[in-house]
Structure formats: C-alpha cells, structure tokens
Enzyme design. Structure first.
Site, PDB file in Angstrom:
ATOM      1  N   HIS A 127      -8.380  -0.491  -2.912  1.00 61.47           N
ATOM      2  CA  HIS A 127      -7.579  -1.477  -3.637  1.00 61.47           C
ATOM      3  C   HIS A 127      -6.348  -1.779  -2.800  1.00 61.47           C
ATOM      4  CE1 HIS A 127      -6.691   2.653  -4.873  1.00 61.47           C
ATOM      5  NE2 HIS A 127      -5.422   2.293  -4.982  1.00 61.47           N
ATOM      6  N   THR A 128      -5.958  -3.039  -2.799  1.00 60.10           N
ATOM      7  CA  THR A 128      -4.748  -3.446  -2.074  1.00 60.10           C
ATOM      8  C   THR A 128      -3.570  -3.476  -3.043  1.00 60.10           C
ATOM      9  OG1 THR A 128      -6.031  -4.834  -0.578  1.00 60.10           O
ATOM     10  CG2 THR A 128      -3.669  -5.275  -0.701  1.00 60.10           C
TER      11      THR A 128
END
Ligand SMILES: [Zn+2]
Length: 185
Positions: free
Chosen positions: A123-124
């Site tokens: 996940h960013t």
C-alpha cells in the site's frame, strides 16, 4: 538537528471488528460494502483509497491495490497503471479537499525492516504536509478529536473525489467510484 521524516512508518493497525477472523484487513475492506464505516473513500477497478485511522496528518490515506501481495514485482500491468492513476487522483482530491502545501508518498517493501506492520499487502501512504506542521497525533492526543478529524477529512476528500471527471457515488455511504478505465487499456 532535524530528524528523518518517514510518515509511512506510521501504520494502520486497527482490527476489523466485523471480520475478526479475516487474515488481511485490506482484503476484507476490499470485499466489504460498508465503505463509510471502513473509511474507504474511493474505488477504482483494481485499487482503493483508505483513510488511516492513526493519521500522521489529517488526510493521511493509503492507496491499496486489490491484489494481495507484498511484492511490487507481482503486480500486473493493469494493476500498476490503475494504482498509479488512483494515486494521481488522490493527490488531486487531497489538494482540493484539504489544500496542503506538499505531500509525502511512499511504500514499505521487504518486511519489518521497512517499518510497516502490514507487509503482506502492499500500500502506498500519501501524507499531506503543511508548512511548519508536526505530527498530528501527539499534538492532538485525544481519541475523540482524532475520530472527528478523520470523519471530517473523509467528507472533504470524498467530496473532492466526487468532483473529479469520470466518477460517481453509487449510494449514501459508498466510496466514490472511479468510472474511467486506466488510459491505454
Ligand atoms: Zn490482503
């Protein structure tokens, strides 16, 4: 002396009360309908945007591909493109909704050494920054105030996504749906 700034070390750790047996909270939110309760603010074909319940700053979100993998090399071309374009839209929505001065964005890859607590579903983190800001959590400290601030951020960011071209809102408590397919696919 200035300390190293790494907001992506601040992880999302709250349990999913509705699915206590779910192995992966990101997969359970991907598949769930209760977007507002779960603080899923926008969805594209292959990714979604989730507000961090323990934000470094107001508007701290994560852009999460549907694919359950911790390895960036596992993402197929369509997912890479969709995830990147959802990041573009996320920067725009945060800009419109919260008006920050700058952003930090980053991934934790490679397990615990990178500092993240969820390392099997990449996940960013996207963190809005303001001139002279400081870690929102220690400053605020009060749980109720943080909950209200996250709810307020949700509404602002949701409205901002909904103003973008190629979006719709399928229901009162639904995330904003990104209708347009990734370019070139
Ligand atoms: Zn997962």
């Amino acid at each position: 002396m200035e300390s190293v700034f790494a907001p992506w070390r601040i992880e999302w750790v709250e349990r999913d009360d509705k699915n206590p047996d779910a192995d992966c909270v990101f997969c359970s939110f991907r598949d769930a309908d209760a977007d507002r309760d779960n603080r899923v603010v926008a969805r594209s074909d292959r990714a979604f945007v989730l507000l961090n319940n323990y934000p470094y700053n107001p508007g701290h979100v994560m852009v999460i591909p549907h694919a359950h993998t911790g390895a960036y090399g596992d993402l197929d071309e369509a997912t890479l493109l969709d995830h990147a374009q959802l990041k573009q839209r996320t920067f725009d929505a945060l800009e419109r909704g919260l008006g920050p001065d700058a952003f930090n964005a980053g991934l934790n890859l490679g397990g615990k050494a990178a500092g993240g607590s969820i390392d099997d579903h990449l996940h960013t983190h996207v963190v809005p920054r303001w001139e002279g800001d400081t870690n929102f959590m220690p400053v605020v400290g009060d749980t109720q105030v943080i909950v209200e601030a996250v709810d307020d951020s949700y509404d602002r960011i949701h409205d901002a996504f909904a103003q973008q071209d190629g979006t719709s809102v399928p229901g009162p408590d639904a995330a904003v749906r990104i209708e347009t397919a990734p370019k070139g696919l």
